[in-house]
Motif scaffolding. Structure first.
Motif: not given
Length: 102
Positions: A24-28
């Motif tokens: 939900k929150y991370c991009s890496v």
């Protein structure tokens, strides 16, 4: 390690919650891996620990790839090809101004 083992014994509930937060929150997405020093025969007993960034696809694809490799051996041949160029991020131990500096 004991806290980590308890999470697996409880039926993966806590791990699934953490993985959903990552989706939900991370991009890496990065994984922590280590070497198997018994197979290297260097005389060193302590494993090298490294953080590896997973690239390609969406965050869900990255997490699916990482979870499929939990607690498994990953050979170098499956990750890197011969004469392949790679990017490396590194840090030294940083001894600062210790010793002769002039």
């Amino acid at each position: 390690f004991t806290k980590y083992a308890k999470k697996w014994e409880d039926g993966h509930k806590e791990i699934d919650i953490e993985l959903n937060r990552i989706k939900k929150y991370c991009s890496v997405v990065r994984v922590i891996a280590h070497t198997q020093m018994k197979k290297v025969h260097l005389g060193q007993k302590r494993a090298h620990i490294m953080e590896i960034q997973i690239n390609g696809g969406s965050v869900k694809d990255k997490i699916a790839f990482a979870t499929s490799h939990f607690e498994k051996e990953v050979p170098v041949d499956s990750v890197f090809a011969d004469d392949e160029m790679i990017d490396i991020l590194g840090a030294t131990k940083g001894h600062g101004f210790k010793g002769v500096t002039a």
